[in-house]
Motif scaffolding. Structure first.
Motif, PDB file in Angstrom:
ATOM      1  N   HIS A  79       0.705  -1.160  -0.115  1.00 21.26           N
ATOM      2  CA  HIS A  79      -0.043   0.065  -0.101  1.00 21.26           C
ATOM      3  C   HIS A  79       1.119   1.181  -0.066  1.00 21.26           C
ATOM      4  O   HIS A  79       1.174   1.855   0.713  1.00 21.26           O
ATOM      5  CB  HIS A  79      -0.920   0.155   1.317  1.00 21.26           C
ATOM      6  N   ARG A  96       1.954   7.094  10.898  1.00 22.67           N
ATOM      7  CA  ARG A  96       1.002   6.820  11.935  1.00 22.67           C
ATOM      8  C   ARG A  96       1.588   6.417  13.059  1.00 22.67           C
ATOM      9  O   ARG A  96       1.618   5.448  14.014  1.00 22.67           O
ATOM     10  CB  ARG A  96       0.037   5.856  11.597  1.00 22.67           C
ATOM     11  N   TYR A 115      -5.223  -2.252  17.703  1.00 24.81           N
ATOM     12  CA  TYR A 115      -5.461  -1.784  16.262  1.00 24.81           C
ATOM     13  C   TYR A 115      -6.962  -1.731  15.924  1.00 24.81           C
ATOM     14  O   TYR A 115      -7.210  -0.744  15.277  1.00 24.81           O
ATOM     15  CB  TYR A 115      -4.675  -2.896  15.446  1.00 24.81           C
ATOM     16  N   ILE A 139      -6.941   3.447   9.174  1.00 23.55           N
ATOM     17  CA  ILE A 139      -7.005   3.903   7.711  1.00 23.55           C
ATOM     18  C   ILE A 139      -7.631   5.049   7.581  1.00 23.55           C
ATOM     19  O   ILE A 139      -7.137   5.754   6.823  1.00 23.55           O
ATOM     20  CB  ILE A 139      -7.839   2.581   6.926  1.00 23.55           C
ATOM     21  N   TYR A 144      -6.835   4.500   0.083  1.00 28.27           N
ATOM     22  CA  TYR A 144      -6.537   5.497   1.170  1.00 28.27           C
ATOM     23  C   TYR A 144      -7.108   6.626   0.734  1.00 28.27           C
ATOM     24  O   TYR A 144      -7.182   7.748   1.355  1.00 28.27           O
ATOM     25  CB  TYR A 144      -4.913   5.631   1.616  1.00 28.27           C
ATOM     26  N   HIS A 187     -11.552  -0.889   1.301  1.00 29.19           N
ATOM     27  CA  HIS A 187     -10.393  -1.027   2.105  1.00 29.19           C
ATOM     28  C   HIS A 187     -10.978  -0.673   3.490  1.00 29.19           C
ATOM     29  O   HIS A 187     -11.018  -1.406   4.831  1.00 29.19           O
ATOM     30  CB  HIS A 187      -9.281  -0.060   1.938  1.00 29.19           C
ATOM     31  N   PHE A 239     -10.965  -5.577   1.767  1.00 25.51           N
ATOM     32  CA  PHE A 239     -10.701  -6.021   2.860  1.00 25.51           C
ATOM     33  C   PHE A 239     -11.953  -6.843   3.810  1.00 25.51           C
ATOM     34  O   PHE A 239     -12.851  -6.066   4.220  1.00 25.51           O
ATOM     35  CB  PHE A 239     -10.336  -4.751   3.751  1.00 25.51           C
ATOM     36  N   HIS A 246      -7.806  -9.240   1.126  1.00 30.29           N
ATOM     37  CA  HIS A 246      -7.448  -9.576   2.398  1.00 30.29           C
ATOM     38  C   HIS A 246      -8.229 -10.196   3.219  1.00 30.29           C
ATOM     39  O   HIS A 246      -9.224  -9.992   3.613  1.00 30.29           O
ATOM     40  CB  HIS A 246      -7.322  -7.972   2.851  1.00 30.29           C
ATOM     41  N   HIS A 264      -2.661 -12.224   3.803  1.00 34.96           N
ATOM     42  CA  HIS A 264      -2.652 -12.400   5.308  1.00 34.96           C
ATOM     43  C   HIS A 264      -2.850 -13.835   5.915  1.00 34.96           C
ATOM     44  O   HIS A 264      -1.756 -14.564   6.165  1.00 34.96           O
ATOM     45  CB  HIS A 264      -3.501 -11.316   5.832  1.00 34.96           C
ATOM     46  N   ASP A 277       3.638  -5.935   2.243  1.00 30.72           N
ATOM     47  CA  ASP A 277       2.451  -5.360   2.931  1.00 30.72           C
ATOM     48  C   ASP A 277       2.919  -3.790   3.370  1.00 30.72           C
ATOM     49  O   ASP A 277       2.022  -3.405   4.383  1.00 30.72           O
ATOM     50  CB  ASP A 277       1.753  -5.937   3.972  1.00 30.72           C
ATOM     51  N   ASN A 336       2.644  -0.596   4.637  1.00 31.64           N
ATOM     52  CA  ASN A 336       1.612   0.514   4.808  1.00 31.64           C
ATOM     53  C   ASN A 336       1.995   1.246   6.004  1.00 31.64           C
ATOM     54  O   ASN A 336       2.497   0.681   6.979  1.00 31.64           O
ATOM     55  CB  ASN A 336       0.216  -0.196   4.783  1.00 31.64           C
ATOM     56  N   PRO A 337       1.133   2.326   6.370  1.00 34.63           N
ATOM     57  CA  PRO A 337       1.373   2.863   7.659  1.00 34.63           C
ATOM     58  C   PRO A 337       0.944   2.647   8.710  1.00 34.63           C
ATOM     59  O   PRO A 337       1.477   3.109   9.884  1.00 34.63           O
ATOM     60  CB  PRO A 337       0.889   4.418   7.213  1.00 34.63           C
ATOM     61  N   GLY A 338       0.001   1.872   8.625  1.00 29.80           N
ATOM     62  CA  GLY A 338      -0.599   1.408   9.944  1.00 29.80           C
ATOM     63  C   GLY A 338      -0.226  -0.065  10.473  1.00 29.80           C
ATOM     64  O   GLY A 338       0.218  -0.164  11.729  1.00 29.80           O
ATOM     65  N   SER A 339      -0.074  -0.953   9.844  1.00 25.31           N
ATOM     66  CA  SER A 339       0.089  -2.458  10.320  1.00 25.31           C
ATOM     67  C   SER A 339       1.581  -2.765   9.679  1.00 25.31           C
ATOM     68  O   SER A 339       1.880  -3.948  10.307  1.00 25.31           O
ATOM     69  CB  SER A 339      -0.761  -3.377   9.828  1.00 25.31           C
TER      70      SER A 339
HETATM   71  N1  DI6 Z   1      -4.972  -5.018   6.473  1.00 22.92           N
HETATM   72  C1  DI6 Z   1      -3.596  -4.356   6.954  1.00 22.92           C
HETATM   73  O1  DI6 Z   1      -2.787  -5.005   7.330  1.00 22.92           O
HETATM   74  C2  DI6 Z   1      -3.460  -2.972   5.954  1.00 22.92           C
HETATM   75  N2  DI6 Z   1      -4.804  -3.019   5.257  1.00 22.92           N
HETATM   76  C3  DI6 Z   1      -5.445  -3.924   5.652  1.00 22.92           C
HETATM   77  O2  DI6 Z   1      -6.632  -4.311   5.288  1.00 22.92           O
HETATM   78  C4  DI6 Z   1      -3.362  -1.965   7.089  1.00 22.92           C
HETATM   79  C5  DI6 Z   1      -4.005  -0.705   6.634  1.00 22.92           C
HETATM   80  C6  DI6 Z   1      -3.539   0.389   7.477  1.00 22.92           C
HETATM   81  O3  DI6 Z   1      -3.744   0.248   8.793  1.00 22.92           O
HETATM   82  O4  DI6 Z   1      -3.369   1.574   7.252  1.00 22.92           O
END
Ligand code: DI6
Ligand code: FE
Length: 406
Positions: A77, A84, A97, A107, A147, A180, A216, A244, A267, A319, A321-324
């Protein structure tokens, strides 16, 4: 007219050609013509076969270095605004989370920063991240939207991804991930949002912005019924799907995705035996994302042995991405795939080359073989298992993408 050839000689080739093993070739050589591998094998055979000869316009001595196919990161992503780190701090202070996502962070907070950024800002930050991956041997990346979460901003992010593919020496595949998260303007109306996501797809496709469609499917994402609607819209346009699936809970997403002959399910920490069987029957790739599992400290691991037993091909991706998973290293993911998920170093490298390409529906890369793309990485290592063994530092010395050294 013959193609001018470049000879790359004196290498220890890790071809990955064939169903298993490293496909090692000592004293190996690669002949490159245009963006293709023209010939791959031991130097001694090349001299005998006469494939060399007058068409060779340049020679490059690799000094005995290890050469692998260029790495394929089949799940990222990469395009977004902001970061974050404060959410990471909040998690260390006890929030989960899922709690953060339900409170409108997660997100949605990246969505706000993404909408606020200009196209050039999104391009610049994503290009910087891409260059980090490229320096570690990545020659192909999948990049998802997800996003923007409205028609204009989703299209803008996909446009930035396409521009990365044009302006960097990188193969880019784009995936539309409108499904998402639910944007705030659709609060309480997820079915209406899914209808909107399905309406945007034809325009994205007509603009040449989309190679595949993802969703997702989870408690904080969308239901299987909503995911099905997105898949039906993709199928009607002839676009392949990915999912996902089973990241935070088992929604039987993999069974649904397999019904649509998904390229991949990604995942899979909570994948059920039924999901494994469905994926095996459909030929769907399992994309393992150990960095997200690590960063969210998930204690449930994907059922790697069951996937292996069922013959489901396993890819490994960042994967990013800024969150996970705010990682900048696909090579670190190879190490984590082994330490956390118990893949072998060979499975991990295949996962980030041959199988990663399959997860994108690409059959022209991920192996060093005549006729395929001339994408390869040169490493300051002596054995291919070292790629997954070390973590930190960067042993990648040179990268050739589409026949051209970066
Ligand atoms: N699973 C994830 O691990 C990323 N998106 C998703 O569907 C996380 C995306 C986020 O936290 O920004
Ligand atoms: Fe993801």
């Amino acid at each position: 007219m013959t193609t001018p050839l470049h000879l790359w000689r004196n290498a220890r080739l890790v071809t990955l050609d064939g169903p298993r093993g490293w496909g090692l070739v000592e004293g190996g050589a690669l002949l490159v013509g245009g963006d293709r591998l023209h010939w791959v094998g031991p130097m001694a055979e090349l001299n005998r076969s006469g494939s060399a000869g007058p068409d060779i316009v340049a020679e490059h001595d690799l000094g005995g270095a290890l050469v692998t196919p260029g790495l394929v990161d089949c799940h990222t992503h990469l395009v977004y605004g902001g970061q974050r780190a404060q959410e990471f701090e909040a998690r260390l202070n006890g929030a989960s989370y899922e709690d953060i996502a339900k409170a409108g962070g997660g997100i949605r907070s990246t969505m706000a920063a993404t909408r606020a950024a200009s196209g050039d800002e999104l391009f610049a930050s994503a290009a910087q991240r891409a260059r980090g991956f490229m320096a570690e041997g990545v020659t192909t990346m999948e990049i998802k939207s997800g996003y923007g979460l409205n028609e204009a901003d989703e299209a803008r992010c996909l446009t930035v991804a396409r521009r990365l593919g044009r302006e960097l020496s990188l193969g880019v595949r784009t995936t539309s991930l409108g499904a998402h998260a639910l944007p705030p303007e659709f609060e309480g109306r997820p079915d209406d949002y899914i209808a909107a996501v399905c309406r945007w797809l034809p325009a994205q496709q007509a603009a040449g912005l989309v190679d595949a469609v993802d969703a997702f499917c989870d408690r904080i994402g969308f239901t299987p019924a909503q995911t099905r609607r997105v898949f039906e819209a993709a199928q009607a346009l002839g676009l392949p799907v990915k999912l996902h699936a089973e990241q935070l809970s088992d929604q039987q997403g993999a069974v649904l995705a397999a019904e649509f002959k998904a390229l991949s399910c990604d995942h899979l920490e909570h994948l059920s035996p039924a999901g494994v069987q469905a994926m095996a029957a459909a030929g769907t790739v399992a994309v393992l994302l150990p960095g997200a599992c690590y960063f969210l400290r998930d204690t449930t691991l994907p059922p790697v042995q069951a996937l292996r037993d069922a013959g489901v091909p396993m890819a490994v991706a960042s994967d990013h991405n800024p969150g996970s998973c705010p990682t900048g290293s696909l090579r670190l993911m190879l190490n984590m795939a082994c330490t956390l998920f118990r893949l072998t170093p060979e499975e991990a490298l295949r996962g980030a080359t041959t199988v990663g390409a399959l997860a994108l529906g690409l059959h022209d890369r991920g192996v060093l073989r005549a006729g395929l793309r001339a994408d390869f990485a040169v490493w300051d290592l002596s054995h291919p298992s070292e790629l997954a063994y070390g973590f930190g530092g960067n042993p990648c010395r040179r990268v050739v993408a589409g026949g051209v050294e970066r």
